[in-house]
Scaffold this motif. Sequence first.
Motif, PDB file in Angstrom:
ATOM      1  N   GLU A  93       0.826  -1.205   0.000  1.00 59.08           N
ATOM      2  CA  GLU A  93       0.000   0.000   0.000  1.00 59.08           C
ATOM      3  C   GLU A  93       0.863   1.259   0.000  1.00 59.08           C
ATOM      4  O   GLU A  93       0.623   2.191  -0.765  1.00 59.08           O
ATOM      5  CB  GLU A  93      -0.943   0.038   1.213  1.00 59.08           C
ATOM      6  N   ILE A  96       2.755   1.729  -3.371  1.00 66.29           N
ATOM      7  CA  ILE A  96       1.838   2.121  -4.446  1.00 66.29           C
ATOM      8  C   ILE A  96       1.449   3.591  -4.289  1.00 66.29           C
ATOM      9  O   ILE A  96       1.431   4.347  -5.266  1.00 66.29           O
ATOM     10  CB  ILE A  96       0.606   1.197  -4.490  1.00 66.29           C
ATOM     11  N   HIS A  97       1.189   4.026  -3.073  1.00 69.74           N
ATOM     12  CA  HIS A  97       0.884   5.441  -2.828  1.00 69.74           C
ATOM     13  C   HIS A  97       2.071   6.325  -3.203  1.00 69.74           C
ATOM     14  O   HIS A  97       1.906   7.353  -3.874  1.00 69.74           O
ATOM     15  CB  HIS A  97       0.513   5.685  -1.366  1.00 69.74           C
ATOM     16  N   SER A 100       2.546   6.388  -7.016  1.00 66.09           N
ATOM     17  CA  SER A 100       1.488   7.116  -7.717  1.00 66.09           C
ATOM     18  C   SER A 100       1.695   8.624  -7.587  1.00 66.09           C
ATOM     19  O   SER A 100       1.438   9.369  -8.534  1.00 66.09           O
ATOM     20  CB  SER A 100       0.099   6.697  -7.230  1.00 66.09           C
ATOM     21  N   THR A 125      -4.757  -5.424   0.236  1.00 65.88           N
ATOM     22  CA  THR A 125      -3.958  -4.431  -0.476  1.00 65.88           C
ATOM     23  C   THR A 125      -4.853  -3.448  -1.210  1.00 65.88           C
ATOM     24  O   THR A 125      -4.653  -2.235  -1.138  1.00 65.88           O
ATOM     25  CB  THR A 125      -2.986  -5.128  -1.449  1.00 65.88           C
ATOM     26  N   VAL A 129      -4.868   0.538  -0.619  1.00 66.20           N
ATOM     27  CA  VAL A 129      -4.559   1.472  -1.702  1.00 66.20           C
ATOM     28  C   VAL A 129      -5.693   2.477  -1.845  1.00 66.20           C
ATOM     29  O   VAL A 129      -5.467   3.682  -1.950  1.00 66.20           O
ATOM     30  CB  VAL A 129      -4.310   0.727  -3.030  1.00 66.20           C
ATOM     31  N   ALA A 133      -5.089   6.744  -1.444  1.00 67.78           N
ATOM     32  CA  ALA A 133      -4.720   7.231  -2.769  1.00 67.78           C
ATOM     33  C   ALA A 133      -5.109   8.686  -2.979  1.00 67.78           C
ATOM     34  O   ALA A 133      -6.110   9.153  -2.442  1.00 67.78           O
ATOM     35  CB  ALA A 133      -5.385   6.366  -3.837  1.00 67.78           C
ATOM     36  N   VAL A 137      -8.868   5.040  -8.085  1.00 64.08           N
ATOM     37  CA  VAL A 137      -8.426   3.656  -7.929  1.00 64.08           C
ATOM     38  C   VAL A 137      -9.487   2.749  -8.532  1.00 64.08           C
ATOM     39  O   VAL A 137     -10.677   2.892  -8.226  1.00 64.08           O
ATOM     40  CB  VAL A 137      -8.203   3.282  -6.448  1.00 64.08           C
TER      41      VAL A 137
END
Length: 143
Positions: A93, A96-97, A100, A125, A129, A133, A137
């Motif tokens: 998580e 990915i944050h 991004s 997950t 996310v 985010a 998403v």
Amino acid sequence: MAVYGKILVAIDLTEEAPQVLEKAKAIRESSGAEIILVHVVEPVGYAYGGDIPMDLTELQEQLDKAAKAQLHSYGVEYGVPESNQIVTVGRPESEIHRLSEELSVNLVIVGSHGRKGFQLLLGSTANGVLHGAICDVLAVRIH
């Protein structure tokens, strides 16, 4: 409807990854978006709570190498250039944050097993996310 220019596709490299990749491919074909593939390898120490008094560096390197090879294979199959294939180490998580934001993506695509009840409350997950985010998403339901 929003048009996405840059999509981060986070996959777990299991046999279910193509379901997520097919959705990303369809969005790319309709919008012309750039796709960035990412796989996050969790640190080996997490599995043991960090309590093992041994060097796990070689094992971590082997996992990273295998992940890069598998991600490259998906990249070739789905037309994603090597420069847009990222394998990183950390908590999925969080990574990915971070990616991004750093890469200024406007859509993150992840797979979701559609858990309910306590499993959802305990987190997945995709759920992690979604709740952190800064962009849209898309959670692709895995069959």
